[in-house]
Design a protein around this motif. Sequence first.
Motif, PDB file in Angstrom:
ATOM      1  N   UNK A 179     -28.885   4.321   1.684  1.00 59.57           N
ATOM      2  CA  UNK A 179     -28.767   3.156   2.599  1.00 59.57           C
ATOM      3  C   UNK A 179     -28.934   3.548   3.938  1.00 59.57           C
ATOM      4  N   UNK A 180     -29.643   4.803   4.089  1.00 60.44           N
ATOM      5  CA  UNK A 180     -30.047   5.320   5.523  1.00 60.44           C
ATOM      6  C   UNK A 180     -31.253   6.213   5.395  1.00 60.44           C
ATOM      7  N   UNK A 181     -32.329   5.987   5.987  1.00 61.36           N
ATOM      8  CA  UNK A 181     -33.397   7.071   6.119  1.00 61.36           C
ATOM      9  C   UNK A 181     -33.486   7.371   7.591  1.00 61.36           C
ATOM     10  N   UNK A 182     -33.586   8.801   8.013  1.00 60.08           N
ATOM     11  CA  UNK A 182     -33.816   8.874   9.628  1.00 60.08           C
ATOM     12  C   UNK A 182     -35.359   8.588   9.854  1.00 60.08           C
ATOM     13  N   UNK A 183     -35.542   7.850  10.925  1.00 61.47           N
ATOM     14  CA  UNK A 183     -37.177   7.465  11.291  1.00 61.47           C
ATOM     15  C   UNK A 183     -37.756   8.699  11.353  1.00 61.47           C
ATOM     16  N   UNK A 184     -37.206   9.908  11.730  1.00 60.63           N
ATOM     17  CA  UNK A 184     -38.033  11.128  11.888  1.00 60.63           C
ATOM     18  C   UNK A 184     -38.380  11.902  10.677  1.00 60.63           C
ATOM     19  N   UNK A 185     -37.615  11.130   9.675  1.00 65.48           N
ATOM     20  CA  UNK A 185     -38.137  11.915   8.374  1.00 65.48           C
ATOM     21  C   UNK A 185     -39.347  11.157   7.777  1.00 65.48           C
ATOM     22  N   UNK A 186     -40.336  11.561   8.251  1.00 66.60           N
ATOM     23  CA  UNK A 186     -41.688  11.197   7.823  1.00 66.60           C
ATOM     24  C   UNK A 186     -42.799  12.578   8.148  1.00 66.60           C
ATOM     25  N   UNK A 240     -30.810  11.563   5.298  1.00 69.14           N
ATOM     26  CA  UNK A 240     -30.484  10.575   4.253  1.00 69.14           C
ATOM     27  C   UNK A 240     -29.049  10.169   4.292  1.00 69.14           C
ATOM     28  N   UNK A 241     -28.847   9.131   3.804  1.00 70.73           N
ATOM     29  CA  UNK A 241     -27.360   8.680   3.347  1.00 70.73           C
ATOM     30  C   UNK A 241     -27.317   7.920   2.239  1.00 70.73           C
ATOM     31  N   UNK A 242     -26.444   8.302   1.200  1.00 69.26           N
ATOM     32  CA  UNK A 242     -26.267   7.868   0.004  1.00 69.26           C
ATOM     33  C   UNK A 242     -25.097   6.578  -0.063  1.00 69.26           C
ATOM     34  N   UNK A 243     -25.091   5.589  -0.384  1.00 66.74           N
ATOM     35  CA  UNK A 243     -24.020   4.600  -0.387  1.00 66.74           C
ATOM     36  C   UNK A 243     -22.738   5.181  -0.923  1.00 66.74           C
ATOM     37  N   UNK A 244     -21.615   5.641   0.077  1.00 71.70           N
ATOM     38  CA  UNK A 244     -20.400   6.437  -0.078  1.00 71.70           C
ATOM     39  C   UNK A 244     -19.277   5.596  -0.620  1.00 71.70           C
ATOM     40  N   UNK A 245     -19.470   4.183  -1.078  1.00 71.49           N
ATOM     41  CA  UNK A 245     -18.455   3.761  -1.679  1.00 71.49           C
ATOM     42  C   UNK A 245     -17.520   4.065  -2.793  1.00 71.49           C
ATOM     43  N   UNK A 246     -18.235   4.316  -3.816  1.00 74.56           N
ATOM     44  CA  UNK A 246     -17.761   4.797  -5.006  1.00 74.56           C
ATOM     45  C   UNK A 246     -16.958   6.352  -4.542  1.00 74.56           C
ATOM     46  N   UNK A 247     -17.689   7.065  -3.685  1.00 77.46           N
ATOM     47  CA  UNK A 247     -16.973   8.260  -3.704  1.00 77.46           C
ATOM     48  C   UNK A 247     -15.746   8.453  -2.802  1.00 77.46           C
ATOM     49  N   UNK A 248     -15.838   7.377  -1.844  1.00 71.71           N
ATOM     50  CA  UNK A 248     -14.650   7.198  -0.986  1.00 71.71           C
ATOM     51  C   UNK A 248     -13.241   6.856  -1.931  1.00 71.71           C
ATOM     52  N   UNK A 249     -13.718   6.097  -2.762  1.00 72.56           N
ATOM     53  CA  UNK A 249     -12.776   5.437  -3.716  1.00 72.56           C
ATOM     54  C   UNK A 249     -11.983   6.639  -4.753  1.00 72.56           C
ATOM     55  N   UNK A 250     -12.983   7.270  -5.104  1.00 73.14           N
ATOM     56  CA  UNK A 250     -12.545   8.341  -5.770  1.00 73.14           C
ATOM     57  C   UNK A 250     -11.649   9.669  -4.968  1.00 73.14           C
ATOM     58  N   UNK A 288     -35.069   3.209   2.096  1.00 75.45           N
ATOM     59  CA  UNK A 288     -33.788   2.652   1.984  1.00 75.45           C
ATOM     60  C   UNK A 288     -33.857   1.664   0.802  1.00 75.45           C
ATOM     61  N   UNK A 289     -32.831   1.680  -0.098  1.00 78.77           N
ATOM     62  CA  UNK A 289     -32.628   0.994  -1.257  1.00 78.77           C
ATOM     63  C   UNK A 289     -33.092   1.653  -2.410  1.00 78.77           C
ATOM     64  N   UNK A 290     -33.616   2.964  -2.392  1.00 75.65           N
ATOM     65  CA  UNK A 290     -34.162   3.533  -3.525  1.00 75.65           C
ATOM     66  C   UNK A 290     -32.936   4.263  -4.181  1.00 75.65           C
ATOM     67  N   UNK A 291     -33.006   4.086  -5.431  1.00 72.23           N
ATOM     68  CA  UNK A 291     -31.762   4.770  -6.427  1.00 72.23           C
ATOM     69  C   UNK A 291     -32.147   6.122  -6.498  1.00 72.23           C
TER      70      UNK A 291
END
Length: 434
Positions: free
Chosen positions: A78-85, A97-107, A237-240
Motif C-alpha cells: 500500500x506504500x512505497x517510499x519515493x526514495x526507494x529507487x 515499504x508498507x503491506x496492507x495491515x488490515x488482516x494483521x490488526x484483526x488478528x 504500490x498494489x503488488x501482491x
Amino acid sequence: MNNQFKWAFGILIVACALATVMIMARPEPAQETKEVQSPLVETIPLELSTEAIPVSVSGTVQPRDEIVIGAQVSGRLTYVNPAFREGQFVTANSILLRIDPTDYRNQVRMAQADVAAQDVAVLEAREEVTIARDDLAKFQARENEVERLASSIDEAGYAARFLPPETLSPSGQTSDEETNPASETDAGLATREPQLRSAEAARERAAASLADAQTALNRTQISVPFSGLVREESAAVGTLVQVGQSLGSVASTSVYEVRLFLTEDEAALIPGLLRGSNGTISADVFYEYGGLTYRWPAVVDRADASLDPTTRNVEVFLRVPNPLRGGLIVDGNEGSSANEAPPLLLGAFVEARIAGDSTEGFAAIPPSALRPGNTIWVVRDGNLRIIPVRVIQRSDDFAYVAAATLSQGGELVISSLPSPTDNLPVRMADDTAQ
C-alpha cells in the motif's frame, strides 16, 4: 691512309707510355687505422635503499554491509517510499515499504480478546483454589476434633460397650486406611491446583499468540537499520508479495571496502598482515575522476589466510570510512574548494597503496629500466653488466628490485641497445671523454 694509321698508332703508344710513367710516379696513400666507437648509453645513478616500500595494487570498491529487502509477511503493498529507487539514498529506520495491515490488526484484536478471556479463567481458578483450601482446612479441623474425642474414651468404660471397635482407634481410621493414607495428588485435586495451572498455561498460550500477531503486524512496515544506497528495487504500490520475496537491496554508505589480490612477495612486505591487523595497518585509496585524482584514507580490515585457488594470491580487504565525503584531491591541490571530492563510487576500479616494509636492500628504478627476463643493465668500469634481479614490487612509476650485487653500485642504463652482451664496453652520455 697508311700514314694516318701510323700517326694514330704512334699517338696511342705515346699516351700509354705517359700513363705508365704517371702511375709509377704517383705517391703511396697514407695508411690510417679506423677507430671502433663503443655504444653510447644513457644512465642514472643506481642507489640502494632500505626504506619502507609502498605496496601498490589495484582493486574494486564494494559495499561492506548490504542487505536484501524482503517480505516477512504476505499481502498487498500500500506504500512505497519515493526514495526507494535504484541509485537513491535512504536514511536509517525510514519506512521503505508498507503491506496492507488490515488482516494483521484483526488478528491482534482477536488475540487480545483471547488473552482477556484467559485472564478471567485464571481469576476464577484462583478463587476456586482459595475456596477449596478453606473447605479442606475446615474438614481437617473436624477430623482432628473427632480424633481428640476418640482418644479420650476409656476402652474399659461404659461407652466402649456400645461403640464399634474401629472408632476406638487413636487416629479414627481402620487398619486398611492406616496402611493406605491419602496421597499428595488427592490433596492437590481437592484444592483444584491442577485446574489453576491449566488456566495459567492457557493464558500463556494466548499471550504468545498475541505476541505473534503483534510481530506480524509490525512486519507490515519494512525499513533498514542504516543509511544506504539502493542497489536494486522491484516494488510498486498494489503488488501482491509473498513471504520471503525479494524486493530490492540496500548497501550501507558508512563504510566501503576495497578488495585486493596480493602476491606472496607483496604480502610478505606488510608486517602482521596475516596475523590480524585489527585496523593498525594504514593505507590509501586513489580514484581518478574527471581527470583529477582523489585520495581516501583507509586501513587493512582483514586478510584471508589462504591462497585464492584461481589466482594463487592473498585476498586482502581495505576498510574505507566515510566514502561519500572523505576524499581529498591530490596532485598538489589539497584543500582546494573548487574541486570538491566526489563520492567513492561502488564498483570503481581504484589503486591502493599499503605501507610496507623491507628487510633487504633494494633499488627503485624506472619501469622501463627493467629488461625482459627480470634483468637490469649496469655500467661498471666502462663495461655493461647484465644483472638478474628479483622484482619486489612494480607500479606505474617505479619498479622495486633486489639482487645480491646491487651493493656494488654503478650506473643504471635507461636507454636501449641493439645487441647487449655482458662485459660490453660502452660510453655514457654524460662522459666528458666522448
